[in-house]
Design an enzyme around this catalytic site. Structure first.
Site, PDB file in Angstrom:
ATOM      1  N   ALA A  32       0.870  -1.186   0.000  1.00  0.00           N
ATOM      2  CA  ALA A  32       0.000   0.000   0.000  1.00  0.00           C
ATOM      3  C   ALA A  32       0.908   1.237   0.000  1.00  0.00           C
ATOM      4  CB  ALA A  32      -0.954   0.000   1.194  1.00  0.00           C
ATOM      5  N   HIS A  37       6.993   5.733   1.610  1.00  0.00           N
ATOM      6  CA  HIS A  37       7.774   4.584   1.132  1.00  0.00           C
ATOM      7  C   HIS A  37       8.634   4.985  -0.075  1.00  0.00           C
ATOM      8  CE1 HIS A  37       4.103   2.378   2.726  1.00  0.00           C
ATOM      9  NE2 HIS A  37       5.076   1.812   3.412  1.00  0.00           N
ATOM     10  N   GLN A  61       3.139  -9.494  13.311  1.00  0.00           N
ATOM     11  CA  GLN A  61       3.196  -8.216  14.027  1.00  0.00           C
ATOM     12  C   GLN A  61       1.819  -7.620  14.292  1.00  0.00           C
ATOM     13  OE1 GLN A  61       5.710  -6.464  10.750  1.00  0.00           O
ATOM     14  NE2 GLN A  61       4.567  -4.610  11.201  1.00  0.00           N
ATOM     15  N   GLN A 148      11.231   7.509   9.911  1.00  0.00           N
ATOM     16  CA  GLN A 148      11.192   7.983  11.303  1.00  0.00           C
ATOM     17  C   GLN A 148       9.771   7.991  11.872  1.00  0.00           C
ATOM     18  OE1 GLN A 148      13.003  11.932  12.353  1.00  0.00           O
ATOM     19  NE2 GLN A 148      11.344  11.920  13.849  1.00  0.00           N
ATOM     20  N   SER A 185       0.773   7.493   5.993  1.00  0.00           N
ATOM     21  CA  SER A 185       0.670   6.151   6.565  1.00  0.00           C
ATOM     22  C   SER A 185      -0.344   5.363   5.742  1.00  0.00           C
ATOM     23  CB  SER A 185       0.178   6.254   8.021  1.00  0.00           C
ATOM     24  OG  SER A 185      -0.335   5.001   8.455  1.00  0.00           O
TER      25      SER A 185
HETATM   26  O1  PAF Z   1       7.243  -0.617   8.826  1.00  0.00           O
HETATM   27  C1  PAF Z   1       6.724  -1.601   8.247  1.00  0.00           C
HETATM   28  O2  PAF Z   1       6.085  -1.480   7.200  1.00  0.00           O
HETATM   29  C2  PAF Z   1       6.879  -2.973   8.849  1.00  0.00           C
HETATM   30  O3  PAF Z   1       6.850  -2.940  10.227  1.00  0.00           O
HETATM   31  C3  PAF Z   1       8.130  -3.721   8.344  1.00  0.00           C
HETATM   32  C4  PAF Z   1       9.407  -3.026   8.749  1.00  0.00           C
HETATM   33  C5  PAF Z   1       8.073  -3.843   6.821  1.00  0.00           C
HETATM   34  C6  PAF Z   1       8.162  -5.136   8.929  1.00  0.00           C
HETATM   35  O4  PAF Z   1       7.039  -5.861   8.583  1.00  0.00           O
END
Ligand code: PAF
Length: 284
Positions: A32, A37, A61, A148, A185
């Site tokens: 996404a 990114h 996670q 960050q 985000s």
């Molecule tokens: O920040 C993220 O998107 C995730 O926590 C990561 C670092 C890709 C790990 O799944």
């Protein structure tokens, strides 16, 4: 651009890059993709011979009551975006290959994982540390890039890399914000129009507290109070998980403002969406 879905093939491909003496910049993501990114990928492109990006929505996670199923997935658009940035390899592993039957390992990064978001998302940072370790082992990057915006994540990963002598440089890049200050985000997609407007309170409040910090007369308790009361003025905020001033190294809440750097960090619930943000203030 090569798309790899099998971890063993990713590992062999990276080995070939390294054998040729090429440096590898790696940007791990959960897809996404947004401008935040893309800024990491551009930086990786500028600093390395080869750029590898991964897209993997890591089930480990997310807590049982969290948004793993709802998390935005937009692979076709993501592929188009990274292709345009001229990356070399896109790694999109299958969950069953990342966590095959019998997978039993979890990386725990001590107290740093238990503070801030760790108090509200049990097991989250173990999930992050475990998948990042796996991804680093598969990609063997020279440098790996993180935003960050997820400040605690960068602290946890940097600690882990140091503690475990992992041979990679962790590069932390500035948060990319919308024009009105909202940190980019993938979860911003959950916000309704009204919530999206309300979400601007996070950056506005942190900026206010940062200005007060710079006057040099404020005390930590007063600034925490200012942070929390400003956030509470936004009626769409349904809960404040935390909002205070912290040490950027230990993530402990500050009682005194005697350090050179102060981390203002916030996590709130806005409707059904959990938003986090932070500002690192240099007082020297
Ligand atoms: O920040 C993220 O998107 C995730 O926590 C990561 C670092 C890709 C790990 O799944």
């Amino acid at each position: 651009m090569e798309i790899i879905r099998i971890p063993r093939i990713m590992q062999n491909t990276s080995r070939k890059y390294l054998q040729k003496g090429q440096s590898i910049g790696f940007v791990p993501t959960m897809g996404a993709l947004h401008e935040g990114h893309l800024s990491l990928i551009r930086r990786a492109r500028a600093e390395n011979d080869i750029v590898v990006v991964s897209i993997f929505v890591n089930p480990k996670q997310f807590g049982p009551a969290e948004d793993f199923t709802a998390y935005p997935r937009d692979t076709d658009n993501d592929i188009a975006k990274v292709r345009e940035l001229g990356i070399d390899t896109l790694f999109i592993p299958e969950a069953s290959l990342m966590y095959p039957e019998g997978f039993a390992t979890g990386i725990s990064v001590g107290m740093l994982s238990g503070r801030l978001c760790g108090l509200f998302r049990a097991g989250h940072f173990m999930g992050v540390a475990t998948v990042v370790t796996k991804l680093l082992n598969l990609v063997s990057p020279t440098r790996s890039y993180f935003g960050q915006k997820d400040f605690q994540q960068t602290v946890v990963i940097s600690r882990m890399v140091k503690d475990l002598n992992m041979n990679v440089e962790i590069v932390v890049c500035p948060t990319v914000r919308e024009i009105d200050g909202l940190a980019m985000s993938s979860r911003n997609r959950y916000l309704t129009l009204e919530e999206r407007t309300g979400a601007t309170v996070l950056y506005r409040t942190m900026t206010l507290v940062s200005a007060a910090l710079h006057t040099g007369t404020a005390v930590a308790a007063g600034l925490k109070e200012m942070l929390q009361s400003e956030l509470k003025r936004e009626p769409l905020i349904t809960a404040i998980d935390y909002a205070s001033l912290y040490s950027p190294e230990t993530l402990e809440e500050l009682q005194e403002l005697d350090g050179k750097e102060v981390l203002i960090a916030i996590a709130v619930r806005l409707g059904r969406t959990r938003l986090i943000d932070n500002l690192l203030v240099n007082l020297s």
